[in-house]
Scaffold this motif. Sequence first.
Motif, PDB file in Angstrom:
ATOM      1  N   SER A   7      -3.977  15.446   0.078  1.00  0.00           N
ATOM      2  CA  SER A   7      -4.064  16.152  -1.200  1.00  0.00           C
ATOM      3  C   SER A   7      -2.764  16.048  -1.963  1.00  0.00           C
ATOM      4  CB  SER A   7      -4.404  17.628  -0.958  1.00  0.00           C
ATOM      5  OG  SER A   7      -5.609  17.747  -0.263  1.00  0.00           O
ATOM      6  N   GLY A   8      -2.134  14.893  -1.965  1.00  0.00           N
ATOM      7  CA  GLY A   8      -0.887  14.694  -2.699  1.00  0.00           C
ATOM      8  C   GLY A   8       0.273  14.525  -1.760  1.00  0.00           C
ATOM      9  N   THR A   9       1.384  14.026  -2.273  1.00  0.00           N
ATOM     10  CA  THR A   9       2.508  13.672  -1.427  1.00  0.00           C
ATOM     11  C   THR A   9       3.266  14.873  -0.923  1.00  0.00           C
ATOM     12  OG1 THR A   9       3.829  13.424  -3.430  1.00  0.00           O
ATOM     13  CG2 THR A   9       2.837  11.447  -2.530  1.00  0.00           C
ATOM     14  N   LEU A  10       3.252  16.009  -1.652  1.00  0.00           N
ATOM     15  CA  LEU A  10       4.039  17.153  -1.241  1.00  0.00           C
ATOM     16  C   LEU A  10       3.178  18.374  -0.909  1.00  0.00           C
ATOM     17  CD1 LEU A  10       7.089  17.107  -3.663  1.00  0.00           C
ATOM     18  CD2 LEU A  10       7.081  16.624  -1.234  1.00  0.00           C
ATOM     19  N   LEU A  11       1.857  18.180  -0.799  1.00  0.00           N
ATOM     20  CA  LEU A  11       0.986  19.321  -0.547  1.00  0.00           C
ATOM     21  C   LEU A  11       1.159  19.789   0.889  1.00  0.00           C
ATOM     22  CD1 LEU A  11      -1.247  21.060  -1.798  1.00  0.00           C
ATOM     23  CD2 LEU A  11      -2.905  19.479  -0.827  1.00  0.00           C
ATOM     24  N   VAL A  88      -4.405  11.064  -8.746  1.00  0.00           N
ATOM     25  CA  VAL A  88      -5.542  10.139  -8.767  1.00  0.00           C
ATOM     26  C   VAL A  88      -5.603   9.367  -7.452  1.00  0.00           C
ATOM     27  CG1 VAL A  88      -6.524   8.106  -9.892  1.00  0.00           C
ATOM     28  CG2 VAL A  88      -5.499   9.918 -11.270  1.00  0.00           C
ATOM     29  N   ALA A  89      -4.433   8.916  -6.965  1.00  0.00           N
ATOM     30  CA  ALA A  89      -4.398   8.197  -5.695  1.00  0.00           C
ATOM     31  C   ALA A  89      -4.877   9.081  -4.552  1.00  0.00           C
ATOM     32  CB  ALA A  89      -2.970   7.703  -5.424  1.00  0.00           C
ATOM     33  N   SER A  90      -4.436  10.336  -4.549  1.00  0.00           N
ATOM     34  CA  SER A  90      -4.862  11.257  -3.499  1.00  0.00           C
ATOM     35  C   SER A  90      -6.374  11.462  -3.511  1.00  0.00           C
ATOM     36  CB  SER A  90      -4.153  12.605  -3.673  1.00  0.00           C
ATOM     37  OG  SER A  90      -2.758  12.452  -3.612  1.00  0.00           O
ATOM     38  N   TYR A  91      -6.919  11.596  -4.706  1.00  0.00           N
ATOM     39  CA  TYR A  91      -8.365  11.812  -4.836  1.00  0.00           C
ATOM     40  C   TYR A  91      -9.145  10.591  -4.343  1.00  0.00           C
ATOM     41  CZ  TYR A  91     -12.917  12.603  -7.001  1.00  0.00           C
ATOM     42  OH  TYR A  91     -14.262  12.761  -7.209  1.00  0.00           O
ATOM     43  N   LEU A 274      -9.849  19.707  -5.309  1.00  0.00           N
ATOM     44  CA  LEU A 274      -9.324  20.658  -6.284  1.00  0.00           C
ATOM     45  C   LEU A 274      -9.029  22.015  -5.648  1.00  0.00           C
ATOM     46  CD1 LEU A 274     -11.553  19.863  -9.408  1.00  0.00           C
ATOM     47  CD2 LEU A 274      -9.199  19.131  -8.943  1.00  0.00           C
ATOM     48  N   LYS A 275      -9.860  22.422  -4.698  1.00  0.00           N
ATOM     49  CA  LYS A 275      -9.623  23.694  -4.028  1.00  0.00           C
ATOM     50  C   LYS A 275      -8.339  23.635  -3.207  1.00  0.00           C
ATOM     51  CE  LYS A 275     -11.706  27.115  -0.937  1.00  0.00           C
ATOM     52  NZ  LYS A 275     -12.882  27.447  -0.091  1.00  0.00           N
ATOM     53  N   ALA A 280      -2.724  25.521  -2.702  1.00  0.00           N
ATOM     54  CA  ALA A 280      -1.292  25.227  -2.651  1.00  0.00           C
ATOM     55  C   ALA A 280      -0.544  25.960  -3.757  1.00  0.00           C
ATOM     56  CB  ALA A 280      -1.066  23.717  -2.773  1.00  0.00           C
ATOM     57  N   LEU A 281      -1.140  26.013  -4.954  1.00  0.00           N
ATOM     58  CA  LEU A 281      -0.479  26.670  -6.084  1.00  0.00           C
ATOM     59  C   LEU A 281      -0.450  28.184  -5.937  1.00  0.00           C
ATOM     60  CD1 LEU A 281      -1.890  24.544  -9.051  1.00  0.00           C
ATOM     61  CD2 LEU A 281       0.386  24.432  -8.023  1.00  0.00           C
ATOM     62  N   MET A 282      -1.233  28.727  -5.011  1.00  0.00           N
ATOM     63  CA  MET A 282      -1.194  30.160  -4.754  1.00  0.00           C
ATOM     64  C   MET A 282      -0.069  30.538  -3.793  1.00  0.00           C
ATOM     65  SD  MET A 282      -5.306  30.869  -4.395  1.00  0.00           S
ATOM     66  CE  MET A 282      -5.062  32.564  -3.857  1.00  0.00           C
ATOM     67  N   CYS A 283       0.585  29.532  -3.250  1.00  0.00           N
ATOM     68  CA  CYS A 283       1.708  29.773  -2.325  1.00  0.00           C
ATOM     69  C   CYS A 283       3.001  29.783  -3.133  1.00  0.00           C
ATOM     70  CB  CYS A 283       1.735  28.689  -1.247  1.00  0.00           C
ATOM     71  SG  CYS A 283       3.116  28.834  -0.105  1.00  0.00           S
ATOM     72  N   GLY A 284       3.571  30.979  -3.332  1.00  0.00           N
ATOM     73  CA  GLY A 284       4.765  31.115  -4.162  1.00  0.00           C
ATOM     74  C   GLY A 284       5.937  30.255  -3.736  1.00  0.00           C
ATOM     75  N   PRO A 285       6.342  30.278  -2.459  1.00  0.00           N
ATOM     76  CA  PRO A 285       7.477  29.438  -2.029  1.00  0.00           C
ATOM     77  C   PRO A 285       7.233  27.953  -2.271  1.00  0.00           C
ATOM     78  CG  PRO A 285       7.000  31.112  -0.388  1.00  0.00           C
ATOM     79  CD  PRO A 285       5.893  31.184  -1.389  1.00  0.00           C
ATOM     80  N   TYR A 286       5.982  27.499  -2.074  1.00  0.00           N
ATOM     81  CA  TYR A 286       5.690  26.092  -2.303  1.00  0.00           C
ATOM     82  C   TYR A 286       5.819  25.730  -3.785  1.00  0.00           C
ATOM     83  CZ  TYR A 286       3.074  21.805  -2.957  1.00  0.00           C
ATOM     84  OH  TYR A 286       2.700  20.550  -3.340  1.00  0.00           O
ATOM     85  N   VAL A 287       5.349  26.615  -4.663  1.00  0.00           N
ATOM     86  CA  VAL A 287       5.460  26.360  -6.101  1.00  0.00           C
ATOM     87  C   VAL A 287       6.926  26.265  -6.514  1.00  0.00           C
ATOM     88  CG1 VAL A 287       5.007  27.323  -8.393  1.00  0.00           C
ATOM     89  CG2 VAL A 287       3.241  27.431  -6.624  1.00  0.00           C
ATOM     90  N   LYS A 288       7.743  27.156  -5.977  1.00  0.00           N
ATOM     91  CA  LYS A 288       9.179  27.107  -6.294  1.00  0.00           C
ATOM     92  C   LYS A 288       9.804  25.819  -5.772  1.00  0.00           C
ATOM     93  CE  LYS A 288       9.656  32.156  -6.192  1.00  0.00           C
ATOM     94  NZ  LYS A 288      10.261  33.314  -5.491  1.00  0.00           N
TER      95      LYS A 288
END
Length: 393
Positions: A7-11, A88-91, A274-275, A280-288
């Motif tokens: 789900s992406g390089t840094l997920l 797009v690559a991840s998808y 997408l889920k 991942a975006l609900m994880c505050g430390p990860y977003v920072k």
Amino acid sequence: MAGARISGTLLPEPRLEEPCDEQLSNEDKLSVCSKLCYGIGGAPNQAASSATSFFLQIFLLDIAMITPFHTSLMLFIGKTWGAAADPVASYLINKSKRTKIGLLMPWLLGTTPFLIVSYFFLWYCPSVIEAKDVWYMAFFCLFQALSTLFHVPYTALVMFLSADQKERDSATAYRMGFEGLGTLVGATLQVSMVSDAHSSDHCNNTVDNMDSSTNLYGNSSSVPDMSEANKTLYMIAGGTVSVLYIIGIIALCAGVREKVDPYALKSDQQIPFLKGHKLALMCGPYVKLAASFLLISTAVQVVQNNFVLFCSAATNLHNHIDYLVLIVLISAALSVPCWQWFLNKFGKKTTAGGISLMIPASTMLVFFPEPAVAYLSAGVSGISIAATLLLPW
């Protein structure tokens, strides 16, 4: 990245239960040869990225005779295109089916030939095409997209090498080491082959032959064409780095075996693409962390893209460019183990302060563009870049 596949390089990967030590078999132990081959496989992509970061802008201005506006536009669109290619690559990889050689290896094998072609023609000067800016924009966007399409499955491949966390961490260390080496090799090859094209004599002759009312990199019709020798130098450099891709993919095919996802049967259901991003975006430390990674990477790329141009066009450091670039990269390579020791001793947050060393180093060079200051600035910048390479991962 494991249960939800890619789900992406840094997920961040889901918190799934690690196999216990009794479940680990000899197959989970990676040999040194496998780790070396895995590390070698990613080095060419870093070598190409390093060469383009330091030299593409000055190549477009000096050799291809592209105007500053179109050069800036090309670089901006190309970088944006590469960033958009990441999700797009991840998808696409998530939707692909596993083959006999694995899920990720076919993407690496299929991307490499096109990467070689796009990178070589990025340094080629077409003589029969008038709209050269369109040529370079097309191949730069293509290279950025393909480079991302290679990098995403390559970084995710470590999760499919072993079920042992220690073995995966060790493979990641090999990867970071060889990527640092690839960055150094790419810049070194480029410097050794094209430094004559940007010597002080060349710059002085260019200025002497220009009309005083014309900008240094303005209308290309006012500037004498560069010699074919300089164009050939860049093509040879581009071809040499392209050959590294062949070596890298051979190493991956010969020494790396992709295994079935050890977590696939443990997860109740596959997390939709997408889920997975939403979680991942609900994880505050990860977003920072992701925001910090974005800003730090942008700062480093701005310095890389303008360092050589600044030294050649705005200062009298033409004859020092090759040595300055090498000092930046050597300093960065040697500083990585030092930063590793420092963060183990004092913690990651304290070590993160080392990233800001680039600010006084760059500022000092702008206000005092002398050789001694330039070499000091290059060394300090390399130390700062090493911290940016290590800490986010």
